[in-house]
Design a protein around this motif. Structure first.
Motif, mmCIF file in Angstrom:
data_model
loop_
_atom_site.group_PDB
_atom_site.id
_atom_site.type_symbol
_atom_site.label_atom_id
_atom_site.label_comp_id
_atom_site.label_asym_id
_atom_site.label_seq_id
_atom_site.Cartn_x
_atom_site.Cartn_y
_atom_site.Cartn_z
ATOM 1 N N VAL A 159 41.598 38.911 48.167
ATOM 2 C CA VAL A 159 40.391 39.737 48.007
ATOM 3 C C VAL A 159 39.569 39.492 46.628
ATOM 4 O O VAL A 159 40.364 39.288 45.534
ATOM 5 C CB VAL A 159 40.493 41.323 48.153
ATOM 6 C CG1 VAL A 159 41.043 41.320 49.404
ATOM 7 C CG2 VAL A 159 41.406 41.782 47.024
ATOM 8 N N PRO A 160 38.366 39.608 46.332
ATOM 9 C CA PRO A 160 37.706 39.308 45.244
ATOM 10 C C PRO A 160 37.904 40.847 44.308
ATOM 11 O O PRO A 160 37.563 41.747 44.607
ATOM 12 C CB PRO A 160 36.326 39.367 45.478
ATOM 13 C CG PRO A 160 36.272 39.876 46.736
ATOM 14 C CD PRO A 160 37.231 39.729 47.481
ATOM 15 N N GLN A 206 45.835 44.555 33.361
ATOM 16 C CA GLN A 206 46.265 43.609 34.319
ATOM 17 C C GLN A 206 44.719 43.280 35.004
ATOM 18 O O GLN A 206 43.735 43.929 35.172
ATOM 19 C CB GLN A 206 46.868 43.965 35.435
ATOM 20 C CG GLN A 206 46.472 45.339 36.311
ATOM 21 C CD GLN A 206 47.372 45.281 37.646
ATOM 22 O OE1 GLN A 206 47.379 44.409 38.397
ATOM 23 N NE2 GLN A 206 47.862 46.453 37.859
ATOM 24 N N ASP A 207 44.562 41.864 34.750
ATOM 25 C CA ASP A 207 43.112 41.309 35.137
ATOM 26 C C ASP A 207 43.430 39.742 35.312
ATOM 27 O O ASP A 207 44.335 39.303 35.624
ATOM 28 C CB ASP A 207 42.404 41.594 33.745
ATOM 29 C CG ASP A 207 40.829 41.766 34.141
ATOM 30 O OD1 ASP A 207 40.419 40.666 34.414
ATOM 31 O OD2 ASP A 207 40.459 42.835 33.904
ATOM 32 N N THR A 208 42.308 39.119 35.002
ATOM 33 C CA THR A 208 42.316 37.469 35.225
ATOM 34 C C THR A 208 43.161 36.888 34.450
ATOM 35 O O THR A 208 43.190 35.605 34.358
ATOM 36 C CB THR A 208 40.790 36.818 35.205
ATOM 37 O OG1 THR A 208 40.343 37.269 33.819
ATOM 38 C CG2 THR A 208 39.921 37.629 36.085
ATOM 39 N N ALA A 295 41.263 32.843 39.787
ATOM 40 C CA ALA A 295 39.877 32.470 39.803
ATOM 41 C C ALA A 295 39.171 33.762 40.243
ATOM 42 O O ALA A 295 38.224 33.630 41.230
ATOM 43 C CB ALA A 295 39.758 31.269 40.330
ATOM 44 N N GLY A 296 39.483 35.029 40.009
ATOM 45 C CA GLY A 296 39.075 36.043 40.529
ATOM 46 C C GLY A 296 39.560 36.609 41.843
ATOM 47 O O GLY A 296 38.826 37.946 41.986
ATOM 48 N N LEU A 297 40.355 36.120 42.659
ATOM 49 C CA LEU A 297 40.690 36.494 43.776
ATOM 50 C C LEU A 297 42.151 37.087 43.380
ATOM 51 O O LEU A 297 43.097 36.339 42.941
ATOM 52 C CB LEU A 297 40.835 35.474 44.615
ATOM 53 C CG LEU A 297 39.684 34.673 45.310
ATOM 54 C CD1 LEU A 297 39.719 33.776 46.298
ATOM 55 C CD2 LEU A 297 38.845 36.148 45.975
ATOM 56 N N GLY A 298 42.331 38.502 43.959
ATOM 57 C CA GLY A 298 43.840 38.892 43.822
ATOM 58 C C GLY A 298 44.365 39.188 45.231
ATOM 59 O O GLY A 298 43.765 39.078 46.367
#
Length: 934
Positions: A159-160, A206-208, A295-298
């Motif tokens: 998901v984004p 927790q992030d990109t 790339a922004g998707l987790g």
């Protein structure tokens, strides 16, 4: 055994955990029966329809037509973690949560793991949520859902995780601008001026990912010691597969950011390049990181993996089995979401958030950028109770950014108020990739301001660390209210701004006034049969009682009263001891312990020149004795000289130490000397330079400091004149006459003004009853400030002749009781005709703000023909009270907070009437002046 089944053992190979792979398909042909699918197992089963209800719609949709998808198997037996509420330290809480969750997961997952091993199905196990992640078809999902130990089957979609506007990367933004507007708008720089900038606090992001060697955040990385980097326990990458286009790859062994989002958010939390790029709220805090997006998707799996890492960090090449809860961060910064509309269940991450809360780790979350409709805060984890959700303000203004998500939370049926608070979130300049700086807008930019603010609060008030509920209280209570009636709101707090705009300075000052922290230091080295100087460094709401235990088994616990002065003790034996200082005030108790090593003094040590320092009792008030206490390191001084800077002659005398009890028990006389304590009184307010000189055989040393001697003062003033002279035309018992009164602290120091009320009554009964719309008779007031209160005057009964009553109102300085002011309220009341043949009309009033353990005054305003009897029911366990009309007030004390229905039943000869009102009793707050050690 059911005759429809043949039990076939396909293989005998077992693995603890297998990497998730595409499922293997077997066709096993048995001469008795042909079976295609999954070997059965001995486990209690539920019906087909019950199993189907356990499977999330996203899993059902993505497994149609034989397709396989990743999904979580969520098991029951989640442990109770409420025991951590009674634990004091972060390490104790975290260790309990870590071991309890892992033990429970290992036990409850054992049967299912064994079965998956039998079927050669690859899986991953999680413990922070009792879950197993695997890949399979609809048939496998149904088979697992039929197990009685499986609670639900949930999806693991990609998901984004971020939806903020694009970063502005204009290189002109690399020019340093000093303190960023968002940082100053929440008054973070004012907290720095108090000496607190996040020292000792670890923030987990927790992030990109993070560009760890960016100049603004490199020195703040816990894994950097100034020379080398150590990423073990400080970094984790939860991205294990991607399409190959991500510059960070997979399983990065060092912090890496493929997007800039993470680097930007961490810069706002604590960034500072040591020059003019002051982009962060808490520049002395440290950070560790976990990459949860590719790339922004987790995915829920990457998010849960980071939650596990932060609960108990482990080495780069390690596993959760190697976790160390003592290395967990204090706060986690979360500027991401898991959209439900893309398959992320509202429940999947709930247990992970609750585990962090139980461990004392504060989870700060952005509200999301799905505004401007109501109930647009609809994505985990911002919807949960145990996260602190942050909305975005237009930076520099108390207006909500158009993109900021609104509450209430309806997706889970809770109707929960969100966000909790609001912070600047537009055009936020911070660190981006390649050592650059850029601006960005979004709630992702607002929440890092709050993460940094919590670090400031916890560094300023260490006893609040891991106390999430009280931390939230101080943040909410001191936010600048921004009212709204939108989205089911009424005033403040509301579902747009929460409790309002973050004001971390007000939060710190309020907490420092209330919270008690015990601390001390002692002179070293410590020699047997030589005096040790223990310096009390505690602070908090006065008065404080201190108790020492020196740990040698000989001395008993010693209470030293409420004065913050050094304590002297002599050990009679060598050894290692634990010294405990217990500090107690009306709010709480805090205990600090430190080890001490007592050794034998060598005979050949030459004397060492003393290094002088001193403390004095705060605040210093004009015409009141101030206790100055000399401290030193080195060999004991022979002489001591004080110069107090006010023109009085310097005081010189031999250095003689006496027991502290002598100092405390002696009257504080001007110029009196007791050991190393000296009492001096200043006759004029002002700032003075104090000099202490100590001398021994090895030399002399001087300590110099300034002292601010304050002038207190109070004043009372009614509007329009110097005295109040109300004139009542009528004197009905149901009338309330309200007069505003301005109370002013005319002094140059924050003070508490004590209001007292006395009357020179001329009648035979108390005609005038005073109440106040403030919770207590004590009002904490800044220097040179005033506040208006309301004095309520109510005739106790309908009078039959004219009377004159006097009410004397006195305001007294708590710091200096000799400073006071008073006015006299003269009330002339004319009679009216008493009502006859009128049934009772029950009514009563009470103060607007009530607190537990407070004497609450209820005023009976019932009218009607006399006599009237009244029965009170206060809504708690207390018995009912009978009251006659001539006594119109009644006092009650609530022992617990909550909403109570208070009922007044009034009866006379004509009839009866009942009035019920809701009374909100809040938690008691104490406002005291902080104790400051110079």
């Amino acid at each position: 055994m059911d005759g429809n089944w043949c039990i076939v053992k396909i293989h005998n190979r077992k693995e603890k955990e297998k990497p998730i792979m595409k499922p293997n398909y077997f066709i096993i042909i048995i001469t008795c029966i042909v079976l295609v699918g999954i070997t059965p197992f001995v486990m209690a089963q539920v019906s087909h329809s019950q199993a189907l209800d356990k499977i999330s719609p996203h899993v059902l949709a993505t497994t149609e037509n034989g397709k396989a998808t990743e999904f979580f198997v969520i098991l029951d037996d989640n442990p109770d973690l409420t025991a951590t509420a009674k634990m004091s330290s972060k390490v104790e809480k975290g260790t309990y949560v870590y071991h309890t969750l892992r033990s429970q997961a290992q036990t409850s997952q054992a049967n299912l793991k064994a079965w998956l091993d039998e079927q050669n199905i690859s899986y991953r196990s999680f413990y922070i949520v009792n879950a197993i992640l695997l890949e399979g078809t609809h048939n496998l999902a149904m088979t697992l859902a039929k197990r009685s130990d499986v609670v639900r089957i949930e999806a693991n979609p990609k998901v984004p995780g971020i939806s903020d506007p694009i970063i502005t990367t204009d290189t002109s933004l690399n020019s340093a601008t000093g303190i960023e507007p968002g940082v100053s708008y929440i008054n973070a720089d004012d907290v720095w001026a108090l000496g607190f900038a996040g020292e000792g606090i670890i923030v987990g992001g927790q992030d990109t990912g993070y560009e760890w060697d960016h100049p603004a955040i490199k020195q703040k990385y816990r894994g950097w010691d100034g020379d080398t980097a150590d990423h073990d326990y400080n970094w984790h990458d939860s991205v294990h597969s991607n399409g190959g286009s991500n510059p960070c790859g997979v399983d990065s062994p060092e912090p890496c950011d493929d997007n800039s989002h993470g680097t930007h958010t961490m810069g706002t939390v604590l960034g500072d390049d040591g020059g003019n790029n002051q982009i962060g709220v808490a520049p002395e805090a440290k950070w560790i990181g976990c990459r949860d997006m590719d790339a922004g998707l987790g995915s829920p799996a990457t998010y849960l993996e980071c939650f596990e890492f932060f609960l108990a960090p482990y080495p780069v090449d390690g596993t959760p089995d190697d976790g160390d809860p003592s290395k967990a961060p204090h706060i986690t910064a979360n500027s991401w979401s898991c959209p439900a509309y893309e398959g992320c269940s509202t429940d999947t991450l709930q247990a992970a958030v609750d585990a962090h809360y139980a461990a004392g780790i504060m989870t700060v979350v952005s509200a999301g950028n799905d505004g401007s409709g109501c109930s647009t805060i609809a994505e985990p984890i911002s919807i949960y109770e145990h996260v602190y959700t942050v909305g975005a303000l237009n930076t520099g203004a108390d207006t909500l950014a158009s993109f900021s998500g609104r509450g209430p939370v309806t997706i889970d049926g809770s109707n929960r108020l969100k966000p909790d608070i609001a912070a600047p979130g537009t055009n936020t300049r911070s660190s981006i990739l390649n050592g650059n700086y850029g601006t960005k807008s979004g709630t992702s930019m607002a929440s890092p301001h709050v993460s940094g603010a919590v670090a400031l609060l916890w560094s300023a008030v260490p006893s609040l660390k891991n106390d999430i509920d009280n931390t939230i209280f101080y943040l909410n209570e001191n936010a600048v209210p921004i009212e709204s009636t939108s989205c089911s709101s009424s005033g403040s707090p509301n579902n747009l701004f929460g409790h309002g705009r973050l004001d971390i300075l007000a939060s710190v000052e309020h907490a420092q006034n209330n919270i008690l922290t015990a601390d001390f230091s002692y002179s070293t080295p410590v020699y047997v049969e030589h005096t040790v100087v223990f310096t009390n460094l505690s602070y908090g709401a006065l008065p404080i009682t201190f108790t020492w235990n020196f740990g040698d088994g000989i001395t008993s616990v010693q209470t030293r009263g409420t004065v913050l002065l050094p304590t002297y003790y002599t050990y009679q034996n060598t050894g290692k001891f634990t010294v405990a200082l217990t500090a107690t005030n009306i709010i709480m108790q805090d205990i600090v312990t430190k080890p001490i090593d007592v050794i034998t003094k060598p005979l050949d040590i030459p004397p060492i020149k003393p290094i002088a320092s001193f403390t004095y009792t705060y605040p210093a008030i004009v015409n009141q004795p101030i206790t100055f206490t000399s401290l030193y390191t080195g060999t004991e001084p022979l002489t001591i000289t004080w110069d107090f800077g006010d023109g009085t002659p310097p005081q010189f005398f031999p250095f003689e130490r006496e027991k502290q009890s002598t100092l405390l028990d002696s009257p504080l006389l001007v110029g009196e000397r007791q050991g190393v304590g000296y009492h001096h009184t200043y006759s004029h307010a002002g700032i003075y330079t104090v000099t202490l000189m100590l001398e021994n055989e090895a030399g002399k040393n001087t300590a110099i400091d300034t002292i601010h001697v304050y002038q207190p003062g109070v004043a009372l003033m009614p509007p329009g004149g110097t005295s109040l002279q109300p004139f009542y035309q009528e004197g009905n018992a149901d009338e309330v006459f309200v007069y505003p009164l301005t109370v002013t602290n005319t002094g140059d120091i924050t003070d508490t003004v004590i209001l007292s009320f006395t009357g020179d009554w001329s009648g035979s009964v108390d005609i005038i009853q005073t109440t106040r719309d403030i919770p207590d008779v004590e009002i904490a007031m800044p220097a040179k400030s005033g506040t208006t209160i309301q004095v309520h005057l109510t005739p106790a009964m309908t009078i039959t002749e004219m009377i004159t009553e006097n009410l004397v109102i006195t305001a007294t300085s708590k710091l200096a009781p000799d400073y006071k002011a008073s006015i006299t309220l003269i009330a002339t009341v004319h009679p009216v005709t008493a009502p006859t043949s009128i049934p009772p009309n029950a009514n009563f009033i009470f103060p607007d703000s009530l607190q537990e353990y407070e004497n609450v005054i209820f005023t009976n305003l019932t009218t009607g023909m006399q006599p009237i009897t009244s029965i009170w029911n206060f809504g708690d366990s207390a018995v009912q009270y009978l009251q006659y009309m001539h006594a119109i007030t009644i006092t009650h004390v609530y022992s617990e907070t909550g909403m109570y229905a208070v009922t007044l039943t009034a009866t006379n000869e004509i009839g009866q009437d009942v009035m019920t009102k809701d009374v909100l009793v809040r938690k008691i707050l104490y406002l005291y002046l902080p104790l400051i050690l110079k």
